[in-house]
Design a protein around this motif. Structure first.
Motif, PDB file in Angstrom:
ATOM      1  N   VAL A  10       0.852  -1.184   0.000  1.00  0.00           N
ATOM      2  CA  VAL A  10       0.000   0.000   0.000  1.00  0.00           C
ATOM      3  C   VAL A  10       0.889   1.235   0.000  1.00  0.00           C
ATOM      4  O   VAL A  10       1.882   1.293   0.735  1.00  0.00           O
ATOM      5  N   VAL A  11       0.548   2.226  -0.818  1.00  0.00           N
ATOM      6  CA  VAL A  11       1.309   3.467  -0.871  1.00  0.00           C
ATOM      7  C   VAL A  11       0.364   4.655  -0.857  1.00  0.00           C
ATOM      8  O   VAL A  11      -0.641   4.675  -1.575  1.00  0.00           O
ATOM      9  N   SER A  12       0.652   5.637  -0.007  1.00  0.00           N
ATOM     10  CA  SER A  12      -0.142   6.869   0.017  1.00  0.00           C
ATOM     11  C   SER A  12       0.421   7.863  -0.993  1.00  0.00           C
ATOM     12  O   SER A  12       1.546   7.716  -1.471  1.00  0.00           O
TER      13      SER A  12
ATOM     14  N   GLY B 176       5.004   8.054  -5.135  1.00  0.00           N
ATOM     15  CA  GLY B 176       4.022   6.985  -4.976  1.00  0.00           C
ATOM     16  C   GLY B 176       3.721   6.230  -6.250  1.00  0.00           C
ATOM     17  O   GLY B 176       3.549   5.000  -6.227  1.00  0.00           O
ATOM     18  N   ALA B 177       3.677   6.934  -7.376  1.00  0.00           N
ATOM     19  CA  ALA B 177       3.392   6.279  -8.649  1.00  0.00           C
ATOM     20  C   ALA B 177       4.463   5.258  -9.004  1.00  0.00           C
ATOM     21  O   ALA B 177       4.164   4.183  -9.541  1.00  0.00           O
ATOM     22  N   VAL B 178       5.718   5.589  -8.711  1.00  0.00           N
ATOM     23  CA  VAL B 178       6.811   4.655  -8.994  1.00  0.00           C
ATOM     24  C   VAL B 178       6.762   3.472  -8.032  1.00  0.00           C
ATOM     25  O   VAL B 178       6.968   2.328  -8.429  1.00  0.00           O
ATOM     26  N   VAL B 179       6.462   3.738  -6.775  1.00  0.00           N
ATOM     27  CA  VAL B 179       6.389   2.662  -5.779  1.00  0.00           C
ATOM     28  C   VAL B 179       5.400   1.585  -6.218  1.00  0.00           C
ATOM     29  O   VAL B 179       5.719   0.383  -6.202  1.00  0.00           O
ATOM     30  N   GLY B 180       4.199   1.997  -6.585  1.00  0.00           N
ATOM     31  CA  GLY B 180       3.181   1.024  -6.970  1.00  0.00           C
ATOM     32  C   GLY B 180       3.572   0.216  -8.194  1.00  0.00           C
ATOM     33  O   GLY B 180       3.330  -1.004  -8.257  1.00  0.00           O
ATOM     34  N   GLN B 181       4.182   0.870  -9.168  1.00  0.00           N
ATOM     35  CA  GLN B 181       4.584   0.154 -10.381  1.00  0.00           C
ATOM     36  C   GLN B 181       5.730  -0.818 -10.101  1.00  0.00           C
ATOM     37  O   GLN B 181       5.765  -1.928 -10.645  1.00  0.00           O
ATOM     38  N   LEU B 182       6.661  -0.418  -9.238  1.00  0.00           N
ATOM     39  CA  LEU B 182       7.731  -1.343  -8.864  1.00  0.00           C
ATOM     40  C   LEU B 182       7.181  -2.527  -8.091  1.00  0.00           C
ATOM     41  O   LEU B 182       7.650  -3.667  -8.251  1.00  0.00           O
TER      42      LEU B 182
END
Length: 338
Positions: A148-150, A157-163
């Motif tokens: 989960v990323v806020s 955050g956009a990079v976190v979710g894609q990674l």
């Protein structure tokens, strides 16, 4: 070359919510590069949440706000740099001004044929490496985890979710508008995105994460991390990157956080704050991978560009309220690559 250097300076210390009166547009002489320095004309300025902390530092008053820049070399007294080269000073930086004299050792030469130069301040820059190390080294996700990323539509955050998706995890975003949530799911391919401004966030996360949250990447702090805490899985890892929801709080407020200990204890979770600077010796590793993924289309990004240095203060204040969508940049002068 222009005869004056426009700057946005901090006019006074800020406690609580900043205003336009705290920032002033001034003009002064263009700096002269000393031995080992390069004179850079700013093309793009990066606006980032960490800059809010600078507004509370007494030594910052009367000086230009710091910030990463992409620019063009105008003159050089440093080996390896020539007029016309495009460069980036992506961590710290001389900031909110038209020109800067920078030590050559602090600059990276950019290849505009590889990825757009704007990405050096976003997905292939400090926000990108923040996401990379904060997720992979601090969060330590494994395939099958729920991540989960806020601030999921933001630069980090956009990079976190894609990674997370690349690692075989479920990616769940938290964002503040239905438009941002739709972008996160439809364009970035997160599995779910929860709008924290509509309904009960804790209940929304419980529905989106029925087996609990294995990794939480926190960009906002405040009541959002409170809602996450009650939905942690056993052995969860919390990677603390930022707390933008709390940056404008006045001194003496009641802080969120200490009562989270009961959830951390019960779930045998770990919680660690980090800064991308602690991984400085590995930045090139991350930047090379991020650029490769951008070129292949595996890693997508969104930018919001505001034109004119004089408009930087209003854009920055809006970012602190969550009005930006994607990586926020200010175009200060002409971009020769466009």
């Amino acid at each position: 070359m222009a005869e004056t250097n426009k700057q946005v300076v901090l006019s006074r210390l800020v406690a609580g919510k900043p205003s336009l009166d705290d920032l002033e547009l001034v003009e002064g002489p263009v700096p002269e590069p000393r031995e080992g320095e390069v004179l850079v004309r700013t093309i793009y300025l990066s606006l980032d949440p960490y800059m809010r902390g600078r507004m509370g530092a007494p030594e910052a008053v009367g000086k230009a706000m710091v910030g990463g820049v992409v620019g063009e070399v105008v003159a050089s007294n440093a080996a390896g740099f020539e007029p016309g080269q495009l460069v980036c000073q992506y961590v710290g930086g001389y900031g909110w001004q038209s020109y800067g004299a920078v030590a050559g050792a602090q600059l990276r030469v950019l290849d505009p044929g590889l990825v757009p130069i704007t990405t050096a301040l976003g997905v292939v820059g400090m926000p990108g490496v923040t996401a990379y190390f904060g997720l992979l080294e601090v969060g330590r996700p494994v395939a099958g985890d729920t991540v989960v990323v806020s601030a999921a539509s933001g630069a980090v955050g956009a990079v976190v979710g894609q990674l997370a998706r690349m690692k075989g995890c479920r990616a769940v975003g938290i964002a503040g508008t239905d438009e941002k949530c739709a972008y996160v799911v439809d364009e970035l391919q997160f599995d779910v995105c929860v709008n924290y401004k509509t309904g009960d966030l804790s209940a929304g996360l419980a529905a989106a994460c029925p087996d609990g949250i294995d990794v939480y990447f926190d960009n906002v702090g405040g009541t959002v991390i409170d809602a996450v805490a009650g939905n942690l899985a056993m052995g969860a890892r919390l990677s603390l990157c930022g707390a933008i929801a709390e940056y404008n709080d006045a001194p003496g407020r009641e802080w969120h956080g200490p009562h989270l200990s009961r959830f951390i204890h019960a779930r045998r979770a770990t919680m660690r704050g980090f800064n991308q600077g602690e991984f400085a010796d590995r930045h090139e590793e991350a930047l090379a991978l991020l650029a490769t993924w951008v070129r292949s289309g595996a890693l997508k990004y969104k930018e919001q560009v505001v034109v004119g240095l004089e408009n930087a203060p209003a854009a920055f204040l809006g970012m602190l309220e969550g009005t930006n969508f994607g990586k926020l940049l200010v175009q200060v002068s002409e971009d020769p690559t466009r």
